[in-house]
Design a protein around this motif. Sequence first.
Motif, PDB file in Angstrom:
ATOM      1  N   GLY A  41       0.827  -1.198   0.000  1.00 12.20           N
ATOM      2  CA  GLY A  41       0.000   0.000   0.000  1.00 12.20           C
ATOM      3  C   GLY A  41       0.861   1.248   0.000  1.00 12.20           C
ATOM      4  N   ASP A  42       0.296   2.346  -0.450  1.00 18.00           N
ATOM      5  CA  ASP A  42       1.062   3.592  -0.459  1.00 18.00           C
ATOM      6  C   ASP A  42       1.429   4.019   0.960  1.00 18.00           C
ATOM      7  OD1 ASP A  42      -1.612   4.202   0.046  1.00 18.00           O
ATOM      8  OD2 ASP A  42      -1.602   6.048  -1.107  1.00 18.00           O
ATOM      9  N   GLY A  43       0.553   3.781   1.910  1.00 13.69           N
ATOM     10  CA  GLY A  43       0.875   4.088   3.302  1.00 13.69           C
ATOM     11  C   GLY A  43       1.964   3.186   3.839  1.00 13.69           C
ATOM     12  N   GLU A  44       1.928   1.952   3.434  1.00 14.25           N
ATOM     13  CA  GLU A  44       2.943   0.977   3.852  1.00 14.25           C
ATOM     14  C   GLU A  44       4.332   1.365   3.342  1.00 14.25           C
ATOM     15  OE1 GLU A  44       3.491  -3.876   3.517  1.00 14.25           O
ATOM     16  OE2 GLU A  44       1.932  -2.878   2.358  1.00 14.25           O
ATOM     17  N   ALA A  45       4.367   2.098   2.235  1.00 12.38           N
ATOM     18  CA  ALA A  45       5.644   2.523   1.665  1.00 12.38           C
ATOM     19  C   ALA A  45       6.407   3.439   2.616  1.00 12.38           C
ATOM     20  CB  ALA A  45       5.418   3.220   0.324  1.00 12.38           C
ATOM     21  N   ASN A  46       5.753   3.941   3.653  1.00  5.68           N
ATOM     22  CA  ASN A  46       6.427   4.770   4.650  1.00  5.68           C
ATOM     23  C   ASN A  46       7.231   3.951   5.655  1.00  5.68           C
ATOM     24  OD1 ASN A  46       5.466   7.314   3.772  1.00  5.68           O
ATOM     25  ND2 ASN A  46       3.498   6.895   4.731  1.00  5.68           N
TER      26      ASN A  46
END
Length: 196
Positions: A140-145
């Motif tokens: 996920g794009d949030g997981e990319a953090n």
Amino acid sequence: MHNKMNELRRLIVKASAATGEGHIPSALSILDILWVLYDKVLKVDPNNPADPNRDRFILSKGHGSLGLYAVLVKKGFFSATTLENFGKFDNILGGHPDRNKVPGIETSTGSLGHGFPISVGIALGLRIKKMNCRVFTIIGDGEANEGTVWESMLLAAHHNLSNLSVIVDYNHSTDRALKSEICRQSSKLSGGRAAS
């Protein structure tokens, strides 16, 4: 393909509505990607899900499991009845994929930031064994953090893991945090290739 996607969406909503469980938006945001992977890209066999020569797919954003389950039903890994009982105590399908229970699941996921590092390890292991299998993962794009994602990206680039593909589900869930342009630039800096 439009009719197939609508059919898969109905499966997801029906399964979630029956038990009041599941992350519908996360499942829907990856559904098209999952269908193309399982229908056109991955070398997998529902009659032999443990084939050592199979491609591997890991859903790092495990909370989107309903999307994966719907595709696995349509590809013959298990029955639609199993999906209809999603989240029930005696069912194999829970809110996050479980490799010990569900045919076609490579690794149990759910804790964000863990699936991609596992994918890197699998890709490296397959290369060491000189196996021509590919590894695909969706994050996920949030997981990319997550730091583990960036550390794994650096490791994959360092080892030039050409058998590994990571797909970022940019569903705008973290628009207030890390912008996708920053992710693309960082991917290029770490040796990866970024596409929109």
